[in-house]
Write an enzyme that holds these catalytic residues in place. Structure first.
Site, PDB file in Angstrom:
ATOM      1  N   HIS A  54       0.812  -1.231  -0.156  1.00 13.84           N
ATOM      2  CA  HIS A  54      -0.062   0.055  -0.035  1.00 13.84           C
ATOM      3  C   HIS A  54       0.909   1.156  -0.065  1.00 13.84           C
ATOM      4  O   HIS A  54       1.859   1.251   0.567  1.00 13.84           O
ATOM      5  CB  HIS A  54      -0.767   0.046   1.233  1.00 13.84           C
ATOM      6  CG  HIS A  54      -2.117   0.976   0.960  1.00 13.84           C
ATOM      7  ND1 HIS A  54      -1.981   2.207   0.987  1.00 13.84           N
ATOM      8  CD2 HIS A  54      -3.325   0.437   0.874  1.00 13.84           C
ATOM      9  CE1 HIS A  54      -3.026   2.778   1.042  1.00 13.84           C
ATOM     10  NE2 HIS A  54      -4.177   1.928   0.651  1.00 13.84           N
ATOM     11  N   HIS A  83       9.488  14.246   9.029  1.00 14.95           N
ATOM     12  CA  HIS A  83      10.187  13.632  10.451  1.00 14.95           C
ATOM     13  C   HIS A  83      11.171  12.571   9.743  1.00 14.95           C
ATOM     14  O   HIS A  83      10.695  11.940   8.910  1.00 14.95           O
ATOM     15  CB  HIS A  83       9.069  12.955  11.297  1.00 14.95           C
ATOM     16  CG  HIS A  83       9.435  12.458  12.512  1.00 14.95           C
ATOM     17  ND1 HIS A  83      10.144  11.361  12.410  1.00 14.95           N
ATOM     18  CD2 HIS A  83       9.239  13.062  13.673  1.00 14.95           C
ATOM     19  CE1 HIS A  83      10.448  10.921  13.774  1.00 14.95           C
ATOM     20  NE2 HIS A  83       9.964  12.134  14.662  1.00 14.95           N
ATOM     21  N   PRO A  84      12.173  12.353  10.495  1.00 18.23           N
ATOM     22  CA  PRO A  84      13.342  11.326   9.829  1.00 18.23           C
ATOM     23  C   PRO A  84      12.652   9.776   9.632  1.00 18.23           C
ATOM     24  O   PRO A  84      13.189   9.312   8.506  1.00 18.23           O
ATOM     25  CB  PRO A  84      14.389  11.613  10.641  1.00 18.23           C
ATOM     26  CG  PRO A  84      14.203  12.473  11.797  1.00 18.23           C
ATOM     27  CD  PRO A  84      12.734  13.130  11.262  1.00 18.23           C
ATOM     28  N   THR A  85      11.704   9.699  10.579  1.00 17.16           N
ATOM     29  CA  THR A  85      11.348   7.970  10.620  1.00 17.16           C
ATOM     30  C   THR A  85       9.851   8.128  10.402  1.00 17.16           C
ATOM     31  O   THR A  85       9.464   7.134   9.864  1.00 17.16           O
ATOM     32  CB  THR A  85      11.873   7.272  11.817  1.00 17.16           C
ATOM     33  OG1 THR A  85      11.294   8.187  12.802  1.00 17.16           O
ATOM     34  CG2 THR A  85      13.293   7.393  11.853  1.00 17.16           C
ATOM     35  N   ALA A  86       9.163   8.989  10.917  1.00 14.70           N
ATOM     36  CA  ALA A  86       7.683   8.972  10.615  1.00 14.70           C
ATOM     37  C   ALA A  86       7.091   9.760   9.720  1.00 14.70           C
ATOM     38  O   ALA A  86       5.774   9.681   9.409  1.00 14.70           O
ATOM     39  CB  ALA A  86       7.053   9.535  12.235  1.00 14.70           C
ATOM     40  N   GLY A  87       7.757  10.306   8.926  1.00 11.65           N
ATOM     41  CA  GLY A  87       7.448  11.005   7.676  1.00 11.65           C
ATOM     42  C   GLY A  87       6.421  12.196   7.835  1.00 11.65           C
ATOM     43  O   GLY A  87       6.663  13.161   8.660  1.00 11.65           O
ATOM     44  N   GLY A 134       3.433  22.668  10.433  1.00 14.74           N
ATOM     45  CA  GLY A 134       4.797  22.248  10.696  1.00 14.74           C
ATOM     46  C   GLY A 134       5.890  22.737   9.549  1.00 14.74           C
ATOM     47  O   GLY A 134       5.608  23.450   8.706  1.00 14.74           O
TER      48      GLY A 134
END
Length: 493
Positions: free
Chosen positions: A82, A169-173, A164
């Protein structure tokens, strides 16, 4: 459960680790919030959580869920069928009872702003909450997925988030938050592993490629089978049975057939009733023929009064009580809802040559009726908010702003009722020449109810608009827009 309910169906990019999903769900457990469903799909690597609750509690619960997902999900390591752009990928708010789509838009914007502030996750607004037409469609925002957005967010103006900083966010996008009507996530599996066929069928069925209105679609390989994955964004306008039949016919062109289908999350009972009527070809089918529906109508009032009065008696007693709410605005919404229901049921006895035209009108009447039912409570709630604003204004330097904000909502609800009542009246008029003459007295009653609802709702609009004292350009713009809509209503008669 409370009388005002909002649904939220956050999609998280984790469908394989049950412990992580458990932790996200636990983070969203707050008083006044109810977990209705959770779905995990390992192939899509995605979970769908269905929550319902009061506005403030639900909003806070979802914000916390997004924060927990940001802690646990690393998109740089994520793989799945997905498309995804965030650990918390999409967060839609859906009106259920006693709230409007406008209420959900306000919730989406508050939640989006808070998510960006608390977790440094950029947020985009979509569907009814979108700030630009291009962002109404989720596909436009999510194009390129996490990796594409990460590369372009800081350099392309069209990628600038609504809340924002212009960096993922580096890992949470990044996360998409919005407001929409009820959506059915519906997938059809084919007896082939050739995903190219599923993609061709999805292209044919989705509206953006010239297919069915209110259908979005894509093709995937899931559990070794080609899957046509779809979102039905308005099942009353484009019913689920029509979508299945379309997919079945398209499949035959490629020598394959559907072997099964699945619902992801929940589905309204009305959608299944429509499918039953379609496939069983029951003559003059109506939802009141279903035993459980009839029982709910008779017993739902929880009063000793029997028969048809049981359902409406509590509302009539509330109207007669010496309290401010419910009042004329709620009564107007109820009258318009009755008009839509009466026209919808009486319109079923049509001349055969008008069947297609009639089906479109009946589907629209069903949608409008649900919106008007929600407005009954929404109108009463908006009045209560105005009273609270007047009390709070006595102790606040921003009293005028508080009162005007509350009056805007108290004006928007009856204005929407007036517009829907006018639409119902027009649809009733269109039904008269194409339905059985024996139904004419019922349609006349529906028309009279719609006219009364329109007049009563407009009276509420005038009172609330007249109480406003715009102090800002935005407040003046709202008042001007309301007057334009009033003028349009008057022109339509």
């Amino acid at each position: 459960m409370p009388n005002t309910l909002v649904e939220c169906v956050p999609n998280f990019s984790e469908g394989r680790d049950a412990a992580k999903v458990d932790a996200i769900v636990d983070a969203m457990k707050l008083p006044g919030v109810y977990l209705l469903d959770r779905e995990m799909d390992a192939d899509h690597n995605r979970c769908v959580i269905t929550l319902v609750g009061e506005r403030d509690a639900l909003q806070e619960a979802v914000i916390r869920g997004v924060g927990k997902a940001a802690e646990l999900i690393d998109l740089t390591q994520h793989q799945g069928a997905h498309p995804r752009m965030g650990a918390a990928d999409v967060v839609p708010f859906i009106p259920i009872e006693g709230v409007t789509i406008e209420d959900c838009v306000a919730m989406a914007r508050r939640a989006g702003e808070e998510i960006a502030k608390r977790f440094q996750i950029p947020v985009y607004l979509y569907e009814a909450a979108a700030t630009t037409p291009e962002r109404q469609n989720l596909e436009n925002i999510r194009r390129g997925e996490f990796e594409g957005i990460r590369a372009e967010i800081g350099t392309h103006p069209t990628r600038k988030p609504d809340f924002g900083e212009a960096r993922v966010h580096p890992t949470a996008g990044a996360t998409v938050v919005g407001a929409r009507k009820f959506l059915i996530a519906y997938n059809v599996f084919l007896n082939t592993a050739d995903v190219a066929i599923a993609k061709k069928i999805a292209k044919a069925v989705r509206f953006s490629s010239g297919g069915l209105r209110y259908v979005k679609g894509a093709g995937f390989l899931v559990r070794g089978m080609a899957q046509v994955s779809m979102n039905l964004t308005d099942f009353e306008q484009t019913p689920i049975h029509r979508v299945f039949e379309f997919v079945r016919r398209e499949s035959a062109r490629y020598g394959v057939v559907p072997v099964s289908s699945e619902i992801v999350g929940l589905i309204p009972k009305l959608a299944l009733e429509q499918a039953a009527e379609w496939f069983l070809q029951v003559e003059n089918f109506d939802s009141s023929l279903i035993l459980e529906n009839r029982l709910a109508a008779v017993i739902g009032g929880k009063t000793a009064v029997g028969g048809l009065r049981a359902g409406i008696e509590p509302f009539l007693e509330q109207l007669a009580a010496p309290t401010a709410t419910p009042g004329g605005g709620s009564a107007a919404a109820a009258a318009a809802a009755m008009a839509a229901g009466l026209a919808k049921s009486r319109g079923k006895k049509a001349y055969a040559q008008f069947t297609n035209e009639l089906n479109e009108v009946i589907a629209r009447l069903g949608t409008v009726r649900e919106e008007l039912k929600a407005a009954i409570d929404a109108d009463a709630e908006s009045y209560n908010v105005v009273m609270k604003a007047y009390r709070a204004a006595k102790e606040s330097a921003e009293g005028g702003r508080l009162i005007n904000a509350a009056l805007q909502q108290a004006t928007s609800v009856p204005l929407g009722v007036a517009e829907k009542a006018a639409e119902v009246a027009q649809m009733v008029s269109s039904l008269k020449p194409i339905t059985n003459p024996n139904m004419s007295s019922d349609l006349t009653t529906a028309a009279a109810l719609a006219r009364a609802a329109r007049e009563g709702a407009l009276a509420n609009v005038e009172i609330n608009l007249g109480s406003m004292t715009p102090e800002t350009a935005e407040e003046q713009s709202f008042a001007d827009a309301v007057r334009e809509r009033l003028a349009t209503l008057m022109e339509r008669g």
